[in-house]
Design an enzyme around this catalytic site. Structure first.
Site, PDB file in Angstrom:
ATOM      1  N   TYR A 285       0.817  -1.219   0.000  1.00 49.19           N
ATOM      2  CA  TYR A 285       0.000   0.000   0.000  1.00 49.19           C
ATOM      3  C   TYR A 285       0.847   1.263   0.000  1.00 49.19           C
ATOM      4  O   TYR A 285       0.330   2.360  -0.211  1.00 49.19           O
ATOM      5  CB  TYR A 285      -0.959   0.017   1.199  1.00 49.19           C
ATOM      6  CG  TYR A 285      -0.326  -0.428   2.480  1.00 49.19           C
ATOM      7  CD1 TYR A 285       0.454   0.435   3.235  1.00 49.19           C
ATOM      8  CD2 TYR A 285      -0.476  -1.733   2.910  1.00 49.19           C
ATOM      9  CE1 TYR A 285       1.070   0.014   4.398  1.00 49.19           C
ATOM     10  CE2 TYR A 285       0.125  -2.166   4.076  1.00 49.19           C
ATOM     11  CZ  TYR A 285       0.887  -1.295   4.817  1.00 49.19           C
ATOM     12  OH  TYR A 285       1.497  -1.710   5.967  1.00 49.19           O
TER      13      TYR A 285
ATOM     14  N   SER B 212       4.895  -8.242   7.726  1.00 46.69           N
ATOM     15  CA  SER B 212       3.510  -7.806   7.512  1.00 46.69           C
ATOM     16  C   SER B 212       3.356  -6.295   7.601  1.00 46.69           C
ATOM     17  O   SER B 212       2.369  -5.743   7.136  1.00 46.69           O
ATOM     18  CB  SER B 212       2.589  -8.461   8.537  1.00 46.69           C
ATOM     19  OG  SER B 212       2.830  -7.900   9.822  1.00 46.69           O
ATOM     20  N   ASP B 213       4.295  -5.616   8.231  1.00 46.78           N
ATOM     21  CA  ASP B 213       4.245  -4.183   8.490  1.00 46.78           C
ATOM     22  C   ASP B 213       3.148  -3.818   9.490  1.00 46.78           C
ATOM     23  O   ASP B 213       2.718  -2.683   9.579  1.00 46.78           O
ATOM     24  CB  ASP B 213       4.086  -3.369   7.201  1.00 46.78           C
ATOM     25  CG  ASP B 213       4.402  -1.897   7.407  1.00 46.78           C
ATOM     26  OD1 ASP B 213       5.360  -1.594   8.138  1.00 46.78           O
ATOM     27  OD2 ASP B 213       3.673  -1.051   6.855  1.00 46.78           O
ATOM     28  N   TRP B 214       2.687  -4.806  10.244  1.00 44.92           N
ATOM     29  CA  TRP B 214       1.675  -4.538  11.260  1.00 44.92           C
ATOM     30  C   TRP B 214       2.248  -3.586  12.296  1.00 44.92           C
ATOM     31  O   TRP B 214       3.408  -3.722  12.652  1.00 44.92           O
ATOM     32  CB  TRP B 214       1.253  -5.865  11.924  1.00 44.92           C
ATOM     33  CG  TRP B 214       0.138  -5.671  12.890  1.00 44.92           C
ATOM     34  CD1 TRP B 214      -1.187  -5.732  12.600  1.00 44.92           C
ATOM     35  CD2 TRP B 214       0.239  -5.369  14.277  1.00 44.92           C
ATOM     36  NE1 TRP B 214      -1.908  -5.478  13.735  1.00 44.92           N
ATOM     37  CE2 TRP B 214      -1.048  -5.243  14.783  1.00 44.92           C
ATOM     38  CE3 TRP B 214       1.311  -5.161  15.153  1.00 44.92           C
ATOM     39  CZ2 TRP B 214      -1.317  -4.949  16.105  1.00 44.92           C
ATOM     40  CZ3 TRP B 214       1.045  -4.869  16.474  1.00 44.92           C
ATOM     41  CH2 TRP B 214      -0.264  -4.766  16.932  1.00 44.92           C
TER      42      TRP B 214
END
Length: 107
Positions: free
Chosen positions: A31, A62-64
């Site tokens: 994104y 995941s870039d969470w």
């Protein structure tokens, strides 16, 4: 088309960068460069090109909690499923998820 040429140039630059022995890359956060949620199809060629250029120096995350996802919060399971699209070979996916991070972070 001009946009396609820019993408080709950026992919080539990314490949050149990660082909250096002292460079690692993390494939994540589609994104950041695409608004075509949830599958971000134009990111797949870039991810695949980076893996092809330096399969021993690519990791995934995941870039969470997704601090860069301002407009649309991604579903974590969809992002995880994208990894199979980006790295279709199961042995290579193991390298990206297990072996490479172990080497990079000294696990």
């Amino acid at each position: 088309e001009e946009r396609d040429e820019v993408r080709r140039i950026l992919i080539a630059l990314g490949q050149r960068l990660v082909s250096r022995d002292n460079c690692w890359a993390k494939i994540m956060g589609p994104y950041f460069i695409s608004k075509n949620a949830p599958l971000y199809p134009e990111v797949t060629p870039l991810a695949r090109a980076l893996v092809a250029a330096a399969p021993e120096r690519i990791v995934w995350g995941s870039d969470w909690p997704h601090p860069g996802a301002r407009a649309l919060m991604p579903e974590d399971h969809v992002l995880a499923d994208l990894l199979a699209e980006w790295v279709p070979d199961e042995a290579q996916r193991r390298r990206v998820l297990v072996d490479n991070p172990a080497r990079l972070y000294g696990f």
